[in-house]
Design a protein around this motif. Structure first.
Motif, PDB file in Angstrom:
ATOM      1  N   ASN A 136     -73.407  21.020 -49.364  1.00  0.00           N
ATOM      2  CA  ASN A 136     -72.282  20.202 -49.807  1.00  0.00           C
ATOM      3  C   ASN A 136     -71.336  21.048 -50.652  1.00  0.00           C
ATOM      4  OD1 ASN A 136     -70.753  17.829 -50.129  1.00  0.00           O
ATOM      5  ND2 ASN A 136     -72.580  16.583 -50.377  1.00  0.00           N
ATOM      6  N   GLY A 137     -71.036  20.633 -51.891  1.00  0.00           N
ATOM      7  CA  GLY A 137     -70.021  21.288 -52.703  1.00  0.00           C
ATOM      8  C   GLY A 137     -70.286  22.761 -52.970  1.00  0.00           C
ATOM      9  N   ILE A 138     -69.180  23.529 -53.118  1.00  0.00           N
ATOM     10  CA  ILE A 138     -69.242  24.970 -53.377  1.00  0.00           C
ATOM     11  C   ILE A 138     -68.312  25.296 -54.529  1.00  0.00           C
ATOM     12  CG2 ILE A 138     -68.861  27.286 -52.428  1.00  0.00           C
ATOM     13  CD1 ILE A 138     -69.095  26.063 -49.633  1.00  0.00           C
ATOM     14  N   ALA A 150     -74.203  22.893 -53.622  1.00  0.00           N
ATOM     15  CA  ALA A 150     -75.026  21.690 -53.711  1.00  0.00           C
ATOM     16  C   ALA A 150     -75.876  21.531 -52.459  1.00  0.00           C
ATOM     17  CB  ALA A 150     -74.147  20.467 -53.907  1.00  0.00           C
ATOM     18  N   ASP A 151     -77.164  21.304 -52.661  1.00  0.00           N
ATOM     19  CA  ASP A 151     -78.088  20.912 -51.607  1.00  0.00           C
ATOM     20  C   ASP A 151     -78.291  19.413 -51.758  1.00  0.00           C
ATOM     21  OD1 ASP A 151     -80.280  20.224 -50.073  1.00  0.00           O
ATOM     22  OD2 ASP A 151     -81.533  21.894 -50.716  1.00  0.00           O
ATOM     23  N   PRO A 178     -76.241  15.590 -54.771  1.00  0.00           N
ATOM     24  CA  PRO A 178     -75.171  16.320 -55.450  1.00  0.00           C
ATOM     25  C   PRO A 178     -74.016  16.541 -54.487  1.00  0.00           C
ATOM     26  CG  PRO A 178     -77.023  17.776 -54.964  1.00  0.00           C
ATOM     27  CD  PRO A 178     -77.479  16.388 -54.659  1.00  0.00           C
ATOM     28  N   HIS A 179     -72.807  16.325 -54.988  1.00  0.00           N
ATOM     29  CA  HIS A 179     -71.654  16.259 -54.081  1.00  0.00           C
ATOM     30  C   HIS A 179     -70.617  17.320 -54.405  1.00  0.00           C
ATOM     31  CE1 HIS A 179     -69.283  14.050 -51.090  1.00  0.00           C
ATOM     32  NE2 HIS A 179     -68.234  14.233 -51.870  1.00  0.00           N
ATOM     33  N   VAL A 180     -69.927  17.183 -55.518  1.00  0.00           N
ATOM     34  CA  VAL A 180     -68.880  18.129 -55.906  1.00  0.00           C
ATOM     35  C   VAL A 180     -69.404  19.027 -57.020  1.00  0.00           C
ATOM     36  CG1 VAL A 180     -66.612  18.349 -56.998  1.00  0.00           C
ATOM     37  CG2 VAL A 180     -66.965  16.695 -55.167  1.00  0.00           C
TER      38      VAL A 180
END
Length: 230
Positions: A136-138, A150-151, A178-180
């Motif tokens: 997800n988010g980087i 984010a995993d 976990p998203h952002v």
């Protein structure tokens, strides 16, 4: 944009209509142009603009399309002409995109395939790829030496990556989905929204541990976006 002159808004679209990107001028708070996409991508799917990332010099934007048929595309926008100048094929459902601080690479997480792909911004060539379940988010630290990804598995983690070797340094347990992910301008802390835990985790980068968990008072909250005021 990094130069603070414009805002790009990804409009995912409706029904079978491909989405658009709105260009807003910060000077007058008005839409100066709407960038349209083809009626369908090369796989036959409507374009679903989802996330936007810029080169540090504001010359180019990268827009993900949240599709899977069987993969998807990144659309490259020239910020001088505000036109789509190219595409980069990626995998299933790209969920986040980030450009390294030096502008040399663009990283894309594709949660549909559990992969993070890395592309050279000079050539658009794929230079590396590695697996992260439900990627997800980087976000990057200010010097670009470390990436935080984010995993989004049920037991969520922030995966810390050494960007010189693309290897995992450690995994930091956070909340559910976990998203952002955002790194503070100082680089001292990482913040991550945990969408299904109704919380935000604050991670100290010196120890790679969670130092605070901010929980919203209403259990129905679903925190997603996150930004800093410098």
């Amino acid at each position: 944009t990094p130069d603070g002159t414009r805002v790009l808004v990804a409009n995912a679209g409706d029904g079978n209509t491909s989405g658009t990107v709105s260009v807003i001028s910060i000077a007058n708070h008005a839409v100066s142009k709407t960038i349209t996409f083809p009626a369908a991508d090369a796989n036959g799917s409507p374009v679903r603009p989802n996330n936007v990332a810029f080169l540090p010099d504001s010359s180019r934007a990268y827009v993900t399309s949240h599709t899977c048929n069987p993969g998807s595309f990144i659309y490259i926008i020239d910020m001088a002409s505000l036109t789509v100048t190219g595409t980069i094929p990626v995998r299933c459902f790209p969920s986040a995109i980030a450009v390294t601080p030096d502008g040399s690479q663009v990283w894309v997480s594709e949660h549909g395939d559990g992969v993070v792909d890395i592309f050279d911004t000079a050539t658009n060539a794929n230079v590396a790829a590695f697996n992260i379940a439900n990627a997800n988010g980087i976000a990057f630290n200010p010097t670009g030496t470390t990436a935080y990804i984010a995993d989004g598995s049920s037991a969520g983690n922030i995966v810390v990556i050494d960007t010189s070797t693309y290897t995992v340094v450690t995994r930091i347990p956070v909340g559910n989905l976990p998203h952002v992910v955002r790194v503070t301008p100082s680089g001292h802390d990482v913040f991550v929204t945990n969408a299904l835990s109704n919380s935000i985790s604050q991670i100290g980068t010196s120890t790679n541990t969670v130092i605070r968990t901010l929980t919203f008072p209403n259990g129905a909250q679903h925190p997603l976006g996150l930004a800093f005021v410098n």
